[in-house]
Design an enzyme around this catalytic site. Structure first.
Site, short mmCIF file in Angstrom:
data_model
loop_
_atom_site.label_atom_id
_atom_site.label_comp_id
_atom_site.label_asym_id
_atom_site.label_seq_id
_atom_site.Cartn_x
_atom_site.Cartn_y
_atom_site.Cartn_z
N HIS A 459 0.60 -1.05 0.23
CA HIS A 459 0.00 -0.25 0.09
C HIS A 459 0.78 1.02 0.06
O HIS A 459 0.52 2.60 -1.24
CB HIS A 459 -0.63 0.17 1.19
CG HIS A 459 -1.72 1.45 0.92
ND1 HIS A 459 -3.06 1.77 1.03
CD2 HIS A 459 -1.15 2.32 1.83
CE1 HIS A 459 -3.68 2.43 0.98
NE2 HIS A 459 -2.68 3.26 2.33
N GLU A 460 1.53 1.24 0.40
CA GLU A 460 2.62 2.71 1.01
C GLU A 460 3.38 2.46 -0.44
O GLU A 460 3.83 3.77 -0.38
CB GLU A 460 3.69 2.33 2.38
CG GLU A 460 2.69 2.60 3.43
CD GLU A 460 1.62 4.37 3.85
OE1 GLU A 460 2.22 4.70 3.06
OE2 GLU A 460 0.49 3.96 4.15
N HIS A 463 1.77 4.77 -2.77
CA HIS A 463 1.68 6.33 -2.66
C HIS A 463 3.08 6.32 -3.12
O HIS A 463 3.50 7.74 -3.93
CB HIS A 463 1.53 6.52 -0.81
CG HIS A 463 0.97 6.95 -0.61
ND1 HIS A 463 -0.49 7.17 -1.13
CD2 HIS A 463 0.36 5.91 0.73
CE1 HIS A 463 -1.64 7.35 -0.06
NE2 HIS A 463 -1.11 6.44 0.26
N HIS A 466 3.43 7.13 -6.79
CA HIS A 466 2.26 8.31 -7.74
C HIS A 466 3.35 9.28 -7.21
O HIS A 466 2.78 10.47 -7.92
CB HIS A 466 0.74 8.07 -5.95
CG HIS A 466 0.04 9.30 -6.64
ND1 HIS A 466 -1.15 10.21 -5.71
CD2 HIS A 466 0.35 9.99 -7.56
CE1 HIS A 466 -1.92 10.48 -6.72
NE2 HIS A 466 -1.05 10.98 -7.66
#
Length: 672
Positions: A459-460, A463, A466
Site C-alpha cells: 500500500h505505502e 503512494h 504516485h
C-alpha cells in the site's frame, strides 16, 4: 559550518544531506526560509508592472524554496524521529508556520494581483494553476474584512499549536500505555520470535526479564490474533482504546474537543455551516450529502455482516465475544473454515524478500523499474535505507527511502512523505520515503512480517509510485498533492499485486528452507478474502462517521464529555456495535487531529470505489503487463493535480467509476 538547508543539496537527486543536519539547524533554517519567502512575496506585490502569469503566479511557484527544503525534512522527522529536541522545535515553529501562511494568503494586495492574472492564452496546466491559486486565497479568507481576518489568524495559530500538542501527547501516551508483562506464560500463543521481540522491547525500556507489548496506532493490535490468554488480550485491548482518555498530562480528548470547536468557528468565518462542509468543498466528492449517502448505504449491511460473523465466533469460543476476543477467534474460524492460519504464514514473509521480490518485482513487471540500493547515501536515521529508482532504459527516476521499524521516537501507523518533489519548473525529480512500524526482531534474526504488514508495505509503495511517477510542470501539482479523497486511490490499487500469482510466488518463500508458499494456501487466502469484511467495514465506518460527527458540530457547540459524544455519534450512525469498536477512537485519532484528515477519513472508502473499479480493469485487461502499467502511469499516476483527478480516472478507465465492484469486494453487493 553553514546551515545545510540554505542551499540546494549537491547529493544525487538533491537528497537532503542528512549526515550534516543537526537538530540545531532547523530553527535557523526556518527563520531564514520564512524571511526569504516573505521577501519573494514582497517582490511580487511591489512589482510595478501589471499582474501577469509570469510575474505573479509563476513567481509564487518559484518563491520560498529554502523554506520548502527545511519543511519537507522537518515534517517527516517530527513523525518518524520525534526526539525531545525535534518536539521542542515543533512546538515553537508550528504556530509560526501557520502565521506565515496567513501572511501570504491573507495579503490583500497579493490576492488582487492573483485575481487580475489573465488566463486566456495559457496552456491548460498553467490556466489550472492560476485558478487554483485564486481559489486557495478565497478559501483561506482573503476576501474577509480586517477584523474577521485577525480572528482567523488567531484560530489558525491556536489550531496549529493544539495539533502539535495532540500529536506529542499521543506519542507519549502510546509509549506509556505499552503492556508490560512479568511472565512468559502470559504470552502463550505468540511465536518464539514475537516473544523474543517483546523481551527485547522490555529490556530496551529498562525492564530486563519482562515482556513489553508495544502499541500501534489503530484500535486492534496485531498480537490479539495470537494471544491465547484472554486476560492478556483484554489488558492489551484496553491499553489501546484508553489512550488519550486518562485524566493526566497525556490527555488528548480535551485537546480534540477544543480543536473541533475552533474548526467550527473558523468554518463559520469562511461562510460554511461547519468544518466538514469547508473541508469537503474542494474534494472529488460532489458534496457532504453524497459522502453521507455512501457511508449510510454501507453501514447497515456492514453491521449485519459483522453480527453474522460474531455468531460464528461465539460458536467457536463457547462464550459471548468481546472486542478483545474478536481477532483471536476470527483467526480460528478462518483457519477452520478456509484452512488459513495467517500467523503461520509469517515465516514466508521476510522483509527483504517482500520488498525485493514482491514490491519491487511487481513495479518492474508493470513499469520496467529497477531498484539499486545506495549504501553511499545516508538517511535521517541509521535504520533508513536508500534505493535509486531507474527507468527501464537505465535513466534515473528518483530515490526511494524505506524506514520500516518501530521505535519510541516514531509515531504509530504507516505513511509516505516527500523530501524532494518532482517539477519540470524546478528541474527536480522525486525523493520519497515510506514509513512503517514493524517490530524489530532480536539481533541476527530475520524480520518476519504479518499478513497485514505485507499489505501495508504494498500500500505505502503505491503512494511512493504516485510521487516518483509525477510528471508535472508546477510544484503545486506534484505527485500526491491531490485531494484527500483521491490520494489513497493509487496506493489501494497497488495492494492488488500482493496476492497476484506471479508476484506472490516470487516473494512468499520460507525464510529457512526457501520453499514457496504452497499454491493451495494462496488459493485459500484468495477464497478467504471476504471473511472478516463485516468487521473491517464496520470498524472503518465507525472511525469515518465519528470524524464527521466531530466536524459537523455547529459554531458555538462545546463537547464537555468526549466519551459520551463518541458513543452517541456511533449510535446515531448505526455503527455502535460493542464487539467492533471504531478503528480509531477520539483519543488516538491522529489522522483527524494531527494528520490533515479532518472531515476526510471517509477518503479511504471513497478512494476504494475507484480502486475496486481499477482492479477490475486490470483483471479484465491481462493484469501484470507493461502495457497496462504504462497506461495507468501515463493517464493517472503521472498527472498529479495538473488535471482534474476524476478526469484522469476516466481517461484511464474509459468511463466514470462504478460502485458495484466495491460492494462485491466487501460482501455488500446484495444487501446495500
Amino acid at each position: 559550518m553553514s546551515n545545510p538547508f540554505l542551499a540546494p543539496s549537491t547529493l544525487p537527486y538533491q537528497l537532503p544531506p542528512f549526515g550534516q543536519i543537526g537538530e540545531e539547524d532547523f530553527l535557523p533554517a526556518f527563520d531564514s526560509g520564512i524571511d526569504e519567502h516573505l521577501a519573494d512575496i514582497e517582490a511580487i506585490v511591489s512589482n510595478p508592472d501589471p499582474a501577469s502569469f509570469e510575474n505573479t503566479i509563476l513567481a509564487m511557484e518559484r518563491a520560498g524554496q529554502g523554506l520548502r527544503r527545511v519543511a519537507l525534512v522537518f515534517h517527516n522527522n517530527s513523525s518518524a524521529h520525534s526526539t525531545e529536541g525535534i518536539q521542542a522545535v515543533e512546538k515553537e515553529i508550528a504556530p509560526r508556520l501557520a502565521s506565515h501562511e496567513d501572511n501570504i494568503y491573507l495579503n490583500k494586495a497579493l490576492f488582487e494581483r492573483v485575481s487580475a492574472v489573465e488566463v486566456s492564452g495559457l496552456d491548460a496546466e498553467s490556466a489550472r494553476l492560476a485558478a487554483e491559486y485564486r481559489q486557495r486565497f478565497i478559501r483561506a479568507g482573503a476576501q474577509l474584512d480586517d477584523a474577521a481576518q485577525q480572528r482567523l489568524r488567531d484560530l489558525n495559530g491556536e489550531l496549529s499549536r493544539l495539533g502539535t500538542e495532540f500529536s506529542q501527547r499521543l506519542l507519549r501516551d502510546t509509549n506509556a500505555s505499552a503492556l508490560l508483562l512479568d511472565d512468559e506464560s502470559e504470552l502463550e500463543g505468540l511465536s518464539a520470535d514475537d516473544i523474543a521481540s517483546a523481551a527485547g522491547a522490555a529490556e530496551a525500556a529498562g525492564h530486563p526479564g519482562k515482556y513489553l507489548l508495544t502499541l500501534i496506532l489503530p484500535t486492534s493490535q496485531p498480537a490479539l490474533e495470537s494471544l491465547a490468554n484472554r486476560e492478556t488480550r483484554r489488558r492489551l485491548h484496553e491499553a489501546s482504546i484508553n489512550r488519550g482518555f486518562r485524566d493526566n498530562e497525556n490527555n488528548t480528548v480535551g485537546v480534540a474537543a477544543r480543536m473541533a470547536a475552533l474548526r467550527a468557528e473558523r468554518a463559520a468565518l469562511l461562510g460554511f455551516a461547519n468544518h466538514a462542509e469547508l473541508a469537503t468543498d474542494d474534494q472529488t466528492a460532489p458534496s457532504l450529502d453524497a459522502i453521507h449517502d455512501l457511508l449510510g448505504r454501507l453501514a447497515k449491511p456492514a453491521v449485519r455482516n459483522a453480527r453474522a460473523e460474531a455468531r460464528q465466533l461465539e460458536e467457536a469460543a463457547g462464550h459471548p465475544i468481546e472486542a478483545w476476543d474478536w481477532p483471536y477467534y476470527s483467526g480460528k474460524v478462518r483457519a477452520e473454515k478456509y484452512d488459513v492460519d495467517l500467523a503461520a504464514l509469517r515465516p514466508y514473509f521476510e522483509l527483504d524478500r517482500v520488498l525485493q521480490d514482491g514490491v519491487f518485482f511487481a513495479a518492474n513487471k508493470l513499469y520496467g523499474l529497477t531498484f539499486h540500493e545506495r549504501s553511499d547515501l545516508q538517511g535521517y536515521h541509521p535504520e533508513v535505507r536508500v534505493w535509486e529508482v531507474r527507468e527501464e532504459d537505465g535513466t534515473g527516476l528518483g530515490l526511494f527511502l524505506g524506514d520500516y521499524y518501530t521505535r519510541e521516537t516514531k509515531n504509530g501507523g504507516a505513511w509516505m512523505n516527500s523530501f524532494v518533489e518532482q517539477s519540470r519548473l524546478a528541474g527536480t525529480q522525486a525523493v520519497v520515503v515510506n514509513n512503517l512500524n514493524i517490530s524489530r526482531p532480536p539481533a541476527g534474526e530475520p524480520t518476519l512480517l504479518t499478513f497485514d504488514e505485507v499489505r501495508t508495505t504494498f500500500h505505502e509503495f503505491g503512494h511512493a509510485l504516485h510521487g516518483l511517477f509525477s510528471n508535472v510542470t508546477y510544484p503545486l501539482f506534484s505527485g500526491t498533492s491531490v485531494p484527500r479523497d483521491f490520494v489513497e486511490y493509487p496506493s489501494q490499487v497497488n495492494e492488488m499485486w500482493m496476492l497476484w500469482p506471479e508476484v506472490v510466488s516470487n516473494y512468499a518463500r520460507h525464510h529457512q528452507t526457501g520453499e514457496p508458499l504452497p499454491q493451495e494456501t494462496i488459493d485459500r487466502l484468495v477464497a478467504a478474502r471476504q471473511w472478516g469484511e463485516g468487521f473491517a467495514t464496520t470498524e472503518y465506518l465507525g472511525a469515518a462517521l465519528l470524524d464527521l460527527a466531530w466536524h459537523e458540530l455547529p459554531p458555538g457547540a462545546a463537547v464537555e464529555d468526549p466519551p459520551a459524544f463518541e458513543n452517541q455519534a456511533l449510535h446515531d450512525a448505526g455503527v455502535d456495535y460493542a464487539p467492533v469498536p471504531p478503528r480509531y477512537r477520539t483519543g488516538y485519532f491522529k489522522h483527524i487531529f494531527a494528520g490533515g484528515y479532518a472531515a476526510a477519513y471517509y477518503a479511504y472508502i471513497w478512494s476504494e470505489v475507484l480502486d475496486a473499479d481499477s482492479v477490475e480493469w486490470f483483471r479484465e485487461s491481462g493484469g501484470l503487463t507493461r502495457e497496462n502499467g504504462e497506461h495507468f502511469r501515463r493517464e493517472l499516476l503521472s498527472r498529479g493535480y495538473s488535471v482534474d483527478p476524476l478526469q484522469a480516472f476516466a481517461s484511464f478507465r474509459g468511463r466514470a467509476a462504478r460502485l458495484e465492484p466495491l460492494l462485491e469486494r466487501r460482501g455488500l453487493a446484495d444487501q446495500s
